[in-house]
Design a protein around this motif. Structure first.
Motif, PDB file in Angstrom:
ATOM      1  N   ARG A   6       0.835  -1.212   0.000  1.00  0.00           N
ATOM      2  CA  ARG A   6       0.000   0.000   0.000  1.00  0.00           C
ATOM      3  C   ARG A   6       0.865   1.256   0.000  1.00  0.00           C
ATOM      4  N   VAL A   7       1.929   1.242   0.811  1.00  0.00           N
ATOM      5  CA  VAL A   7       2.817   2.413   0.849  1.00  0.00           C
ATOM      6  C   VAL A   7       3.510   2.587  -0.498  1.00  0.00           C
ATOM      7  N   ALA A   8       3.948   1.478  -1.102  1.00  0.00           N
ATOM      8  CA  ALA A   8       4.610   1.572  -2.414  1.00  0.00           C
ATOM      9  C   ALA A   8       3.689   2.251  -3.426  1.00  0.00           C
ATOM     10  N   TRP A   9       2.449   1.822  -3.464  1.00  0.00           N
ATOM     11  CA  TRP A   9       1.501   2.444  -4.411  1.00  0.00           C
ATOM     12  C   TRP A   9       1.238   3.898  -4.069  1.00  0.00           C
ATOM     13  N   ARG A  54      -0.877   4.710 -10.590  1.00  0.00           N
ATOM     14  CA  ARG A  54      -1.923   4.776  -9.575  1.00  0.00           C
ATOM     15  C   ARG A  54      -2.717   3.496  -9.630  1.00  0.00           C
ATOM     16  N   ILE A  55      -3.024   2.946  -8.473  1.00  0.00           N
ATOM     17  CA  ILE A  55      -3.909   1.800  -8.388  1.00  0.00           C
ATOM     18  C   ILE A  55      -5.091   2.276  -7.559  1.00  0.00           C
ATOM     19  N   VAL A  88     -11.322  -0.761  -4.489  1.00  0.00           N
ATOM     20  CA  VAL A  88     -11.709  -0.208  -5.786  1.00  0.00           C
ATOM     21  C   VAL A  88     -10.448   0.023  -6.608  1.00  0.00           C
ATOM     22  N   ARG A  89     -10.459  -0.384  -7.868  1.00  0.00           N
ATOM     23  CA  ARG A  89      -9.268  -0.259  -8.709  1.00  0.00           C
ATOM     24  C   ARG A  89      -9.400   0.852  -9.756  1.00  0.00           C
ATOM     25  N   THR A  90     -10.554   1.509  -9.793  1.00  0.00           N
ATOM     26  CA  THR A  90     -10.759   2.596 -10.748  1.00  0.00           C
ATOM     27  C   THR A  90     -10.013   3.839 -10.274  1.00  0.00           C
ATOM     28  N   PRO A  91      -9.225   4.457 -11.149  1.00  0.00           N
ATOM     29  CA  PRO A  91      -8.500   5.659 -10.736  1.00  0.00           C
ATOM     30  C   PRO A  91      -9.402   6.892 -10.733  1.00  0.00           C
ATOM     31  N   GLY A 146     -10.895   0.059 -14.369  1.00  0.00           N
ATOM     32  CA  GLY A 146      -9.524   0.349 -13.941  1.00  0.00           C
ATOM     33  C   GLY A 146      -8.558  -0.765 -14.274  1.00  0.00           C
ATOM     34  N   VAL A 147      -7.398  -0.684 -13.646  1.00  0.00           N
ATOM     35  CA  VAL A 147      -6.306  -1.599 -14.013  1.00  0.00           C
ATOM     36  C   VAL A 147      -6.192  -2.748 -13.030  1.00  0.00           C
TER      37      VAL A 147
END
Lengths: 356, 356
Positions: free
Chosen positions: B243-246, B256-257, B288-291, B355-356
């Motif tokens: 989470r911190v990496a993202w 962005r995730i 949620v994966r939508t940016p 999203g991705v």
């Protein structure tokens, strides 16, 4: 060593900002300013955590009496945060503000800004010109420029106006919720202005993402020598803002309050449940102000190497920990005594080195 | 836009590192590798959080069977982390490792390193040369150089050896627990090597201080275009590392995730209890994966300005919130319906933009 940018100095109730002074840690209360007792209790908690300047919002005239009580009793210099109504700013000066923060672009007119400048000038207190992406003056909002340039140009033009009126007791900020915009805006301010800069990423978010955005943005700027005071904006208890601010300053070896803890991330080599041990050590060191480096390692690979570099450390294996001090092994202790034994060593050291 | 450093590319089980590929997010399991089921369960959680490559330690030969089971069933490419014993590295290649991570300085001899290089070369998998301040080779440990130069010089000399053997399927790291040392070492690696770089600050500490150190160190490097894959080291659940990496990548608009949340820090102007609202929105957006950009504001000063810039937002006042979408006010909702109403808007949007 980071070479700091050279700036003028301003005095905020005895705490210097700029001119080579240590980078000051700020926060802002989120209590109701009318409730002086609650606000002062929060200020006391902020001061305990290492806050050096506190900002308090004055949204309406009915907050002025509370503000005066807060200024009279606060252990920290109190900055009045004012939007829209210049009369609140002038009144805040009379009630004991150590500094004003205004965004001249939302005060209504430059005549009203001038009245604020004159009140601060007579009282001998500084003003922060706080431009913000969320409340840019209309003449900049509409331009076809990069947001960072709008922010910086707006702040610079206000500074020029303040200086033309003979007032240069100025701190400047230009915050955006975008890290890149914030960094670009502050780099330009640093190039073009002689005044100290108040760093922050605004509306940074909740605890984790706000910590990351603030650390990235302020880390980049501080590593370049830019920034004289910092405020971390988190949607969280403001005490967390102060802790993150100190962690950022410590991460670049700029200032440190209390211990540095290095601890390994644990992996499949770890033969001990290290996370609760590291958390417990972190918690018990939270109020220690002595700058010691403490290593908490669960690994024979990097553990001894890093623990050797620390003032105190433990390299923990299956059911035991080896305590270290200044590179020398002290003794083995059973797993359930690691925290107490390490804390006893640090407490003895801290008693002789009370810290800042 | 950040201009990325140009590097060679390596393929880690289908995930590219370097050569302009998206910066890959890694983590490392902290379960017992012999316990394949637990390790695979942790890998599944890491993958859900957005981890793209996972590293697993092989401390002893009795972890090799578990490692093989993990490689066979993992949804992510698995990197074998080996210290001291080159036979474990060679065996890990046979058991299905998508990449090896070794510190050639602690493998015992260059002949043994060569045996590892040859095994990886035959299998067509890359090797990370992972030099670490806690386990520098003795010939560098004793030199009177800055630690960053010891780390970089050691890594560069290993790269030269690998290249002389015809092996350039290399990723390089040089981690220290000091941010400044880490930054200086990677800047030198970036200048002198054509290989992709794996960024990390090692033994960064527990959740808050480790997040700050990693964000400052990696933020500085990533903003300079340095870094092709990242691993955040935290003494915490490795899911937090992901989470911190993202959050770091998102903070610099690199990748962005899922959603970006801007939320105000609350202050004396706030007339609503915003922190639990922002925390609840953050929690419910976690999967949620939508940016989308979501603004959660408790203030009439910056609230409408920032909410206007967001895809969705709420500017909350006394007991009510005004929902926004793409700059247009949608409707007022009572305080206790803010979260549900905002989530419904975002869910409808996310259904159309997965999203991705």
């Amino acid at each position: 060593m980071i070479e700091r940018r050279d700036t003028r100095a301003v005095d905020v109730g005895g705490v210097l900002i700029g001119g080579g002074a240590p980078i000051a840690v700020q926060s802002m209360t989120n209590t109701d300013t009318r409730d002086a007792a609650s606000t002062l209790a929060q200020i006391a908690r902020l001061a305990d955590a290492g806050c050096e300047i506190v900002r308090v919002a004055i949204p309406h005239a009915d907050a002025l009496d509370g503000f005066a009580d807060i200024c009279a009793a606060s252990p920290l210099p109190v900055v009045a945060d004012i939007h829209f109504d210049h009369r609140l700013a002038i009144e805040a000066v009379r009630r004991g503000a150590a500094k004003l923060r205004i965004n001249p672009g939302n005060i209504g007119s430059m005549e009203r800004v001038d009245a604020v400048i004159d009140a601060a000038g007579e009282a001998g207190i500084p003003i922060r010109i706080g431009v913000n992406a969320g409340s840019l003056a209309a003449e900049y909002e509409s331009r076809d420029w990069a947001l960072a340039d709008k922010l910086a140009a707006s702040a610079i033009s206000f500074c020029e106006h303040f200086a033309s009126r003979g007032f240069e007791d100025i701190v400047v900020s230009a915050k955006a919720s975008s890290v890149q915009v914030t960094v670009d805006a502050y780099r330009r301010l640093a190039r073009e202005l002689p005044y100290p800069l108040h760093l922050g990423v605004t509306e940074a978010g909740t605890l984790r993402s706000g910590t990351v955005k603030s650390s990235v943005g302020l880390g980049i700027l501080l590593a370049e020598g830019i920034g004289d005071t910092v405020r971390i904006s988190l949607t969280a208890d403001p005490v967390e803002e102060v802790r993150v601010a100190w962690d950022i300053l410590a991460s670049l070896d700029i200032r440190r309050i209390g211990p540095e803890i290095v601890s390994c991330p644990t992996c499949g080599r770890c033969e001990i449940d290290l996370i609760p041990i590291a958390d417990e050590i972190t918690r018990r060191l939270q109020d220690v102000r002595t700058p010691v480096k403490v290593a908490v390692m669960g690994c024979v690979v990097n553990g001894p190497g890093e623990a050797r570099d620390a003032d105190f450390g433990v390299a923990a294996g299956r059911g035991v920990g080896v305590l270290f001090a200044k590179g020398q092994p002290l003794r083995k202790v059973p797993e359930d005594q690691i925290v107490d034994a390490l804390m006893a060593e640090i407490a003895a050291f801290a008693a002789e080195h009370p810290g800042v």
